[in-house]
Design an enzyme around this catalytic site. Sequence first.
Site, PDB file in Angstrom:
ATOM      1  CD  GLU A   1      -2.747  -1.408   0.019  1.00 44.52           C
ATOM      2  OE1 GLU A   1      -2.811  -0.505  -0.831  1.00 44.52           O
ATOM      3  OE2 GLU A   1      -3.341  -2.487  -0.096  1.00 44.52           O
TER       4      GLU A   1
ATOM      5  CE1 TYR B   1      -3.618  -5.453  -6.525  1.00 48.08           C
ATOM      6  CE2 TYR B   1      -5.185  -6.151  -8.185  1.00 48.08           C
ATOM      7  CZ  TYR B   1      -4.866  -5.374  -7.099  1.00 48.08           C
ATOM      8  OH  TYR B   1      -5.813  -4.512  -6.589  1.00 48.08           O
TER       9      TYR B   1
END
Length: 566
Positions: A355, A429
Amino acid sequence: MTFSKRPATLLYLKTTMKRLLYSAIIICCTFLSGHAQLLKPQSNFSLADSLRGMLTPLRTCYDINYYHLDVKIDIDQKSISGSNTFNFTAVSDFSRLQFDLFSNLNIDKIVYKGQKLPYKREFNAVFVTFPGMVKKGTKASFEVYYSGKPVIAVKPPWDGGFIFSKDIAGAPFVSVACEGLGASSWWPNKDHLSDEADSMLISISVPKALKEISNGRLRSIKDQPDGYRQYNWFVSNPINNYDVTFYIGNYAHWTDQYKGEDGELSLDFWSLKEDSLAARPHWDADVKRMLKSFEHWFGPYPFYKDGYKLVQAPHLGMEHQSAVAYGNKFKMGYLGRDLSGTGWGLKFDFITVHESGHEWFGNSITAKDIGDMWIHESFTNYSEPLFVESEYGKEASSAYVQGIRKIIRNDIPIIGPYNVNKEGSGDMYPKGANMIHTIRQIINDDEKFRSVLRGLSKTFYHQTVTTAQVEKYMSEKSGLTLDKVFDQYLRTTKIPVLSYQIAGGKLSYRWDNVVEGFEMPVKVTLKPGAFTFIYPTSQWKEAGVTEITADTFKADPNFYIELKMK
């Protein structure tokens, strides 16, 4: 952090003839701008999707300069009330514009120069009519006053909305995550990634017994007459709408400093009081080494003016700019698991690293259309093996990125359809990271590769971009022709197959299962113990081999391809 699976609605079936005509125009525009998606199975999209995803003249006529979001959150009633001020510059002459607010929230009034403005609502879009022509170049503002009960997330952060939780002591623990769902699910704004406010004031009023944290730096705390306390946070840097957030709870707070490439970076940590003893040593173990690694690979942290905050959240995590959401339960890996299956994923806290990587890709560099969300997720996913490399070496990094291939589905292309607020495959991803890793092998010069990453951060600093811009930059900076590589990995679900035969000391080879014109070089074993570049095309080529048989022939596993003996 992750993509939201949001079903397309069919509400447009009840529209008038005017709506049907508008839909036809939208569909044509979407087809023309999304031509790269022809290999993706056809999806059905509604007028509501187009109103959210399309940049029409009613949205491009004004540019957002500044927001002031001023709201009160009633935890008991699970409701919100307040206002948002839109400060804008007119890009063209207009008398009507569109902003966005979910239809389940009430608009109490819209005010411009002290006058209430008429408006119409269509799904989650709001169309406002001004009393006269607003001329190009005009700087002005209007305020939207609203109230209601926002969407509540069922499984955050995979579905968006408010999260009303409680800590161990039973005190409220409240936040929001709305990537994909949209910031307009809880506050009025121009809800399109292409237009970020240059700065923003976030004023959140909460019960006095609780603390509230948002993006940017805390300017003031003001007691309100009704038992509430207002926290005022100022964001100095451009911010995308879904990053705007709040955290409400019984928090402990401590600070630190990191001496980075652009000087002293303030670090603020906010955990629930009940978890502070676990949080301090756990975050201390990862944050500074993470920042050191990412500044090495990507360049200076993009938000020195606003600082870096890590905030415990009642959900797994989200890349909220300068206030990163953390909910990994102070475990290494991803909730204690290693997504790569190699062991290296348990050497760091996945949520802290992933993140925070979004501060560079997603927050500083933001896709103009959510269909290009791979720009956020592929580079950020690759930040994980880069962190591993900084700490444990290149061999560990390569093992990690190869390990995450097992979760690639190759279901639909990574790039989604444009203009309908729809992302592509979740493969953005792991597959996106492996594409970038493969491009690194083609460049074959780690310093040049690092200069490409740092150059992206510098060239597109605090900007919104398209896939075409990123592709062009990486090709030009690397000195390579990469267009077919991007086409293959981003726009199809096909993995390149290196077909080969070995006979009489000769290797015959070619690319199969590839887009037309695919000519990616790859390293293979032409002799034992060494990898050498060959340059396959879709036509058979030959090369000499020494002491290599069809069974011992290998390709460098750092290239995301498949081998097939003919």
